[in-house]
Design a protein around this motif. Structure first.
Motif, PDB file in Angstrom:
ATOM      1  N   GLY A  24      54.682  57.847  -2.531  1.00 48.75           N
ATOM      2  CA  GLY A  24      54.679  59.303  -2.321  1.00 48.75           C
ATOM      3  C   GLY A  24      53.486  59.953  -2.147  1.00 48.75           C
ATOM      4  N   PHE A  25      51.950  59.208  -2.184  1.00 43.77           N
ATOM      5  CA  PHE A  25      51.115  59.728  -1.776  1.00 43.77           C
ATOM      6  C   PHE A  25      50.324  58.980  -0.607  1.00 43.77           C
ATOM      7  CE2 PHE A  25      49.510  56.782  -5.071  1.00 43.77           C
ATOM      8  CZ  PHE A  25      48.427  56.200  -4.566  1.00 43.77           C
ATOM      9  N   GLU A  26      49.791  60.196   0.310  1.00 42.63           N
ATOM     10  CA  GLU A  26      49.605  59.668   1.811  1.00 42.63           C
ATOM     11  C   GLU A  26      48.672  58.405   1.878  1.00 42.63           C
ATOM     12  OE1 GLU A  26      49.374  59.737   5.947  1.00 42.63           O
ATOM     13  OE2 GLU A  26      50.670  60.723   4.479  1.00 42.63           O
ATOM     14  N   GLN A  27      47.727  58.446   1.203  1.00 45.49           N
ATOM     15  CA  GLN A  27      46.589  57.082   1.072  1.00 45.49           C
ATOM     16  C   GLN A  27      47.471  55.923   0.911  1.00 45.49           C
ATOM     17  OE1 GLN A  27      43.413  57.194  -1.724  1.00 45.49           O
ATOM     18  NE2 GLN A  27      42.330  55.598  -0.362  1.00 45.49           N
ATOM     19  N   TYR A  47      50.445  57.861 -11.030  1.00 46.14           N
ATOM     20  CA  TYR A  47      51.758  57.154 -10.901  1.00 46.14           C
ATOM     21  C   TYR A  47      52.014  56.106 -11.867  1.00 46.14           C
ATOM     22  CZ  TYR A  47      54.785  53.595  -9.225  1.00 46.14           C
ATOM     23  OH  TYR A  47      55.727  52.603  -9.086  1.00 46.14           O
ATOM     24  N   LEU A  48      50.958  55.451 -12.316  1.00 45.65           N
ATOM     25  CA  LEU A  48      51.233  54.607 -13.278  1.00 45.65           C
ATOM     26  C   LEU A  48      51.633  55.133 -14.754  1.00 45.65           C
ATOM     27  CD1 LEU A  48      48.091  51.921 -12.575  1.00 45.65           C
ATOM     28  CD2 LEU A  48      50.888  51.532 -12.266  1.00 45.65           C
ATOM     29  N   ASN A  49      51.001  56.179 -15.217  1.00 44.32           N
ATOM     30  CA  ASN A  49      51.275  56.988 -16.108  1.00 44.32           C
ATOM     31  C   ASN A  49      52.814  57.577 -16.156  1.00 44.32           C
ATOM     32  OD1 ASN A  49      49.078  57.083 -18.207  1.00 44.32           O
ATOM     33  ND2 ASN A  49      47.754  58.153 -16.546  1.00 44.32           N
ATOM     34  N   LYS A  50      53.203  57.805 -15.085  1.00 43.22           N
ATOM     35  CA  LYS A  50      54.571  58.206 -14.931  1.00 43.22           C
ATOM     36  C   LYS A  50      55.720  56.986 -14.979  1.00 43.22           C
ATOM     37  CE  LYS A  50      53.799  62.237 -11.632  1.00 43.22           C
ATOM     38  NZ  LYS A  50      53.935  62.601 -10.254  1.00 43.22           N
ATOM     39  N   VAL A  51      55.211  55.899 -14.496  1.00 44.85           N
ATOM     40  CA  VAL A  51      55.958  54.697 -14.932  1.00 44.85           C
ATOM     41  C   VAL A  51      56.198  54.440 -16.162  1.00 44.85           C
ATOM     42  CG1 VAL A  51      55.798  52.123 -14.380  1.00 44.85           C
ATOM     43  CG2 VAL A  51      55.445  53.681 -12.388  1.00 44.85           C
ATOM     44  N   ARG A  52      55.133  54.589 -16.877  1.00 42.07           N
ATOM     45  CA  ARG A  52      55.267  54.057 -18.237  1.00 42.07           C
ATOM     46  C   ARG A  52      56.381  54.852 -18.981  1.00 42.07           C
ATOM     47  NH1 ARG A  52      55.805  50.898 -20.104  1.00 42.07           N
ATOM     48  NH2 ARG A  52      54.774  51.045 -22.222  1.00 42.07           N
ATOM     49  N   ARG A  53      56.774  56.184 -18.309  1.00 43.88           N
ATOM     50  CA  ARG A  53      57.700  56.811 -19.045  1.00 43.88           C
ATOM     51  C   ARG A  53      59.230  56.544 -18.730  1.00 43.88           C
ATOM     52  NH1 ARG A  53      53.461  60.647 -18.644  1.00 43.88           N
ATOM     53  NH2 ARG A  53      54.384  61.789 -16.546  1.00 43.88           N
ATOM     54  N   ASP A  85      40.411  49.036 -17.845  1.00 36.93           N
ATOM     55  CA  ASP A  85      40.351  49.123 -19.285  1.00 36.93           C
ATOM     56  C   ASP A  85      41.607  49.891 -19.633  1.00 36.93           C
ATOM     57  OD1 ASP A  85      38.393  47.387 -19.754  1.00 36.93           O
ATOM     58  OD2 ASP A  85      36.919  48.963 -19.782  1.00 36.93           O
ATOM     59  N   GLN A  86      41.809  51.134 -19.010  1.00 32.26           N
ATOM     60  CA  GLN A  86      42.863  52.087 -19.392  1.00 32.26           C
ATOM     61  C   GLN A  86      44.051  51.461 -18.694  1.00 32.26           C
ATOM     62  OE1 GLN A  86      42.562  55.376 -20.070  1.00 32.26           O
ATOM     63  NE2 GLN A  86      40.454  54.832 -20.559  1.00 32.26           N
ATOM     64  N   VAL A  87      44.287  50.587 -17.740  1.00 30.51           N
ATOM     65  CA  VAL A  87      45.474  50.182 -17.458  1.00 30.51           C
ATOM     66  C   VAL A  87      46.010  49.232 -18.584  1.00 30.51           C
ATOM     67  CG1 VAL A  87      46.620  48.445 -15.699  1.00 30.51           C
ATOM     68  CG2 VAL A  87      45.124  50.325 -14.881  1.00 30.51           C
TER      69      VAL A  87
END
Length: 253
Positions: free
Chosen positions: A84-87, A126-132, A173-175
């Protein structure tokens, strides 16, 4: 369940160097491929539907650029093209196969530093949304970042080099920290000397002695951590500068 992931760095060249022979000898349930650099509508039958597999592809809009694919033994319930994001979507960097309890993703991070940083900003959201979400995910592909010093040879010589820049490593590190995702390979192999990428395809030295980088990952959420049973890198496959990363999971499609 066995999942293989490989950056082919040009599917046409990989086929000429034995990719389809390698694929025919795999007992993988899903094979994730990245960096196709070709349009799938031009593929021959043997590349679209290798024996035992159904192929799915997301092409980049630009010719000869990027592109990802999935070869699946069991037909997925659904395929999601992009996030859902262009790049990401126009460059053919994300393809998702949905099964009953989890999804398998073939994913390709940009290499160029500025493009990569823009991508990281949006992909982190996106990854933060996935975790929910209640669904589990297995993200397979080239993240094009060596996370730790043990993930590349002679790391001190490459500080600040694209693929090992501080801001890129901070993202990883965040991931694998606050976001809660798991580096499946490191669940099995804790030591150094394991690489998935070598700058030259052919060299007078064997791959085990070359200056390698670990740029390819299979990443899962914490709920699948206990399902990771084995992990290895197929350094015998030489159809790409990248080697296949193979993970076995205590899961069924």
């Amino acid at each position: 369940m066995k999942i293989a992931s490989i950056n082919v760095n040009g599917i046409r060249g990989a086929v000429e160097r034995g990719f389809l022979d390698w694929l025919a000898n795999q007992d993988a349930d899903v094979v994730c491929v990245q960096n196709l650099k070709a349009k799938s509508f031009e593929f021959e039958e043997e590349l679209l539907y290798p024996q035992g597999y159904e192929g799915y592809f997301l092409d980049a809009e630009q010719d000869g650029f990027s592109g990802v694919g999935l070869y699946c033994k069991k037909i997925p319930k659904a395929i999601m093209y992009g996030v859902g994001f262009e790049q990401c979507d126009s460059e053919g960097r994300f393809l998702q196969a949905d099964y009953d309890k989890f999804s398998v993703v073939s994913f390709l991070m940009p290499e160029e530093p500025h493009a990569k940083q823009r991508f990281i900003t949006q992909y982190s959201e996106y990854l933060n949304k996935v975790r929910r979400k209640r669904r589990e995910y297995i993200f397979c592909g080239s993240w094009n970042i060596a996370h730790k010093t043990i993930d590349l040879a002679h790391w001190a010589d490459y500080q600040g080099t694209p693929g090992f820049r501080p801001e890129e490593r901070a993202f990883m590190d965040q991931v694998f920290g606050p976001m809660g995702f798991i580096d499946t390979f490191r669940e099995i192999k804790r030591d150094g000397g394991h690489y998935t990428y070598w700058p030259k395809l052919h060299d007078e030295l064997p791959r085990q002695r070359q200056d390698g980088w670990r740029l390819d990952y299979q990443v899962v959420g914490p709920n699948l951590q206990r399902n990771v049973k084995d992990a290895w890198i197929d350094t015998s496959a030489t159809f790409s500068e990248h080697a296949p990363l193979i993970i076995e999971y205590d899961l069924e499609l």
